[in-house]
Motif scaffolding. Sequence first.
Motif, PDB file in Angstrom:
ATOM      1  N   LEU A   1      -3.383   0.222 -12.261  1.00 32.66           N
ATOM      2  CA  LEU A   1      -2.997  -1.181 -12.397  1.00 32.66           C
ATOM      3  C   LEU A   1      -2.599  -1.783 -11.061  1.00 32.66           C
ATOM      4  CD1 LEU A   1      -0.917  -1.006 -15.703  1.00 32.66           C
ATOM      5  CD2 LEU A   1      -3.135  -2.108 -15.378  1.00 32.66           C
ATOM      6  N   GLY A   2      -2.340  -0.945 -10.058  1.00 29.34           N
ATOM      7  CA  GLY A   2      -1.981  -1.440  -8.743  1.00 29.34           C
ATOM      8  C   GLY A   2      -3.167  -1.773  -7.866  1.00 29.34           C
ATOM      9  N   LEU A   3      -4.378  -1.681  -8.401  1.00 33.15           N
ATOM     10  CA  LEU A   3      -5.572  -1.984  -7.612  1.00 33.15           C
ATOM     11  C   LEU A   3      -5.754  -3.488  -7.457  1.00 33.15           C
ATOM     12  CD1 LEU A   3      -8.065   0.583  -9.178  1.00 33.15           C
ATOM     13  CD2 LEU A   3      -6.986   0.725  -6.931  1.00 33.15           C
ATOM     14  N   THR A   4      -6.128  -3.901  -6.249  1.00 37.80           N
ATOM     15  CA  THR A   4      -6.429  -5.307  -5.974  1.00 37.80           C
ATOM     16  C   THR A   4      -7.842  -5.431  -5.450  1.00 37.80           C
ATOM     17  OG1 THR A   4      -5.529  -5.111  -3.727  1.00 37.80           O
ATOM     18  CG2 THR A   4      -4.022  -5.846  -5.447  1.00 37.80           C
ATOM     19  N   GLY A   5      -8.362  -6.664  -5.461  1.00 41.10           N
ATOM     20  CA  GLY A   5      -9.691  -6.897  -4.940  1.00 41.10           C
ATOM     21  C   GLY A   5      -9.736  -6.642  -3.444  1.00 41.10           C
ATOM     22  N   PRO A   6     -10.721  -5.904  -2.938  1.00 39.32           N
ATOM     23  CA  PRO A   6     -10.760  -5.568  -1.512  1.00 39.32           C
ATOM     24  C   PRO A   6     -10.947  -6.773  -0.609  1.00 39.32           C
ATOM     25  CG  PRO A   6     -12.806  -4.938  -2.608  1.00 39.32           C
ATOM     26  CD  PRO A   6     -11.854  -5.337  -3.685  1.00 39.32           C
ATOM     27  N   ARG A   7     -11.503  -7.848  -1.124  1.00 37.45           N
ATOM     28  CA  ARG A   7     -11.767  -9.019  -0.290  1.00 37.45           C
ATOM     29  C   ARG A   7     -10.793 -10.168  -0.530  1.00 37.45           C
ATOM     30  NH1 ARG A   7     -18.416  -9.623  -0.298  1.00 37.45           N
ATOM     31  NH2 ARG A   7     -18.862  -7.536   0.572  1.00 37.45           N
ATOM     32  N   ASN A   8     -10.335 -10.315  -1.761  1.00 37.11           N
ATOM     33  CA  ASN A   8      -9.494 -11.480  -2.057  1.00 37.11           C
ATOM     34  C   ASN A   8      -8.037 -11.134  -2.322  1.00 37.11           C
ATOM     35  OD1 ASN A   8      -9.501 -10.403  -4.667  1.00 37.11           O
ATOM     36  ND2 ASN A   8     -11.016 -11.861  -5.437  1.00 37.11           N
ATOM     37  N   GLY A   9      -7.691  -9.861  -2.414  1.00 38.84           N
ATOM     38  CA  GLY A   9      -6.304  -9.470  -2.631  1.00 38.84           C
ATOM     39  C   GLY A   9      -5.764  -9.840  -3.995  1.00 38.84           C
ATOM     40  N   ALA A  10      -6.622 -10.192  -4.933  1.00 42.94           N
ATOM     41  CA  ALA A  10      -6.171 -10.536  -6.284  1.00 42.94           C
ATOM     42  C   ALA A  10      -5.825  -9.266  -7.060  1.00 42.94           C
ATOM     43  CB  ALA A  10      -7.259 -11.310  -7.027  1.00 42.94           C
ATOM     44  N   PRO A  11      -4.815  -9.324  -7.941  1.00 39.62           N
ATOM     45  CA  PRO A  11      -4.457  -8.144  -8.752  1.00 39.62           C
ATOM     46  C   PRO A  11      -5.478  -7.942  -9.859  1.00 39.62           C
ATOM     47  CG  PRO A  11      -3.086 -10.000  -9.387  1.00 39.62           C
ATOM     48  CD  PRO A  11      -3.924 -10.478  -8.221  1.00 39.62           C
ATOM     49  N   VAL A  12      -6.656  -7.456  -9.498  1.00 37.67           N
ATOM     50  CA  VAL A  12      -7.790  -7.414 -10.415  1.00 37.67           C
ATOM     51  C   VAL A  12      -7.501  -6.570 -11.652  1.00 37.67           C
ATOM     52  CG1 VAL A  12     -10.190  -6.694 -10.669  1.00 37.67           C
ATOM     53  CG2 VAL A  12      -9.454  -7.836  -8.577  1.00 37.67           C
ATOM     54  N   ALA A  13      -6.955  -5.372 -11.453  1.00 34.80           N
ATOM     55  CA  ALA A  13      -6.703  -4.488 -12.593  1.00 34.80           C
ATOM     56  C   ALA A  13      -5.679  -5.100 -13.549  1.00 34.80           C
ATOM     57  CB  ALA A  13      -6.222  -3.120 -12.097  1.00 34.80           C
ATOM     58  N   GLY A  14      -4.622  -5.663 -12.994  1.00 26.33           N
ATOM     59  CA  GLY A  14      -3.617  -6.306 -13.834  1.00 26.33           C
ATOM     60  C   GLY A  14      -4.176  -7.507 -14.564  1.00 26.33           C
ATOM     61  N   SER A  15      -5.032  -8.273 -13.883  1.00 29.31           N
ATOM     62  CA  SER A  15      -5.633  -9.452 -14.496  1.00 29.31           C
ATOM     63  C   SER A  15      -6.544  -9.066 -15.652  1.00 29.31           C
ATOM     64  CB  SER A  15      -6.426 -10.235 -13.438  1.00 29.31           C
ATOM     65  OG  SER A  15      -7.049 -11.362 -14.014  1.00 29.31           O
ATOM     66  N   LEU A  16      -7.368  -8.038 -15.449  1.00 28.68           N
ATOM     67  CA  LEU A  16      -8.269  -7.601 -16.513  1.00 28.68           C
ATOM     68  C   LEU A  16      -7.496  -7.037 -17.697  1.00 28.68           C
ATOM     69  CD1 LEU A  16     -11.071  -5.894 -14.375  1.00 28.68           C
ATOM     70  CD2 LEU A  16     -11.171  -8.108 -15.530  1.00 28.68           C
ATOM     71  N   THR A  17      -6.376  -6.370 -17.425  1.00 31.62           N
ATOM     72  CA  THR A  17      -5.539  -5.852 -18.511  1.00 31.62           C
ATOM     73  C   THR A  17      -4.957  -6.982 -19.335  1.00 31.62           C
ATOM     74  OG1 THR A  17      -4.963  -3.905 -17.184  1.00 31.62           O
ATOM     75  CG2 THR A  17      -3.539  -4.405 -19.055  1.00 31.62           C
ATOM     76  N   GLN A  18      -4.455  -8.009 -18.650  1.00 28.27           N
ATOM     77  CA  GLN A  18      -3.893  -9.156 -19.371  1.00 28.27           C
ATOM     78  C   GLN A  18      -4.978  -9.857 -20.185  1.00 28.27           C
ATOM     79  OE1 GLN A  18      -3.713 -12.713 -19.627  1.00 28.27           O
ATOM     80  NE2 GLN A  18      -2.020 -12.307 -21.030  1.00 28.27           N
TER      81      GLN A  18
END
Length: 499
Positions: free
Chosen positions: A341-358
């Motif tokens: 869940l601590g993974l972020t997008g390599p280019r945009n720094g968005a909390p991708v894993a957390g966003s997809l979970t939500q």
Amino acid sequence: MSRHPLATPTPTPDSTPAPEDAALARRTLGVPALVFLIIAASAPLTVLAGGATTSFAVTGELGVPVGYLLLGLVLVFFAIGYGRMSSLIQNAGAFYAYVAAGLGIRAGIGTSFLALVTYNAMQIGLYGVFGFTASSVLGELTGLEAPWWLCALMGWLIVGALGVTKVDLNAKVLAVIVALEFVIVIAVSTLSFSVAPEGISTEAFLPEHWLTSSFGALLAFGIAAFMGFESGAIYAEEVKDPRRSVATATYIAVGIIAAFYAFSAWAFSLGVGTSQMVEQSQQWGPDLMFVFLGQHVPAMASSMAALLFLTSILAAMIAFHNAAARYFFSMGRARILPSALGLTGPRNGAPVAGSLTQSSLGLIFILIFTVAGAGSDLGALYPVLTMFPWLTNAAGFGMVILLCVTSVAIMRRLGEDPDQHPLLIRRVAPLVAAVGFGVIALLIMANFDTMIEADSFSALVIVIPGTIVAAGVAGLIWASHLQRRRPEIYEHARQANIG
């Protein structure tokens, strides 16, 4: 002992994400963007059209504007210590980090679970009112009939797509929506003053219209207008100047929200008519504003207001999605939840894993309420009479508890360095806030049947707030489990909060 600022914890090498995958976008947001993100979660147009009219209707009192002012005053006291904490600690899980720093990591983990449930409940609950409103607006503008769940899924796609993009894009989208909301609310207020059928009156501010048996319900409904309050600190890792920007944006947003909502609710009551406001709100509910506009402006203008009401709800959904995603990120990065869940997008720094979970949770609940509502006697109103009030009222109760606990934590943390923080900041302001939110929490519990409009005793009065409390208890139990079974994770989290 003085603690060092809590920045991004240093990952342990065995199982946390690589550093480049566990960092949010840095130095992205300025104060104006942060203010828009905070206010977007409060949804100005949604508050006036939905929150204020509902409060007038359910409480049966004219003193709704006073409720916003009183809540704003308590939040100002909270913001004094909160702003100072934001200069010491920058973490996407703001409440979690502050409570952990002040009351210990076990309490911090309990708070993180409570915050996760609170933000997810608010965001997901909004899909109910969004789906219903989108279906209604679509029917009025095009004549097409679409079920609420299909419209909710369209909103879900938009929110999910923005959630995995760079945060400044979210800020720009929300800035446009919020600006348009303010234009509409100001226009409605101006129109209200110009047509006021009973003249200009300050009757709504008299004690007999708010200091009544409905006082608790009035505050309970009003607190939802301030649900985006924590957003400033949540984005602390992504602002250009975290030591100053968060506090500044929070003060500005709280002042605007309290004053603007009180003024617009008062103005609207004048436009409808002081003696008629409660009755009209009970008859029309959230549609009252559009009925009012339909009587005084061209149909096209009324339709545009309805469309902006829809985008107002969308803006709040985006803001709460971002908050929940960053909590997932923060807890994953600390390994309190799965480290993925601590993974972020390599280019945009968005909390991708957390966003997809939500987003996944949102989809699950939309499907659950779709199936549950099939063939219901409530018909098209099913999502706004179940999904929306049940989840958002739970979130409002959770937010009050979070604010109360965080106030105590701030008092404890700042009290450790009395020479660095004036008495007002380290003791007086947090204490006033803690007592204020504690009283509001009790009032919400006492008026919960009114909030969910239960005609008689309902198990929901116990189940809904009980779920919020259970989330915090589950967090405490999980913290104890980590301490016994995964001491390296517990110690890592503890060290990250004491420096």
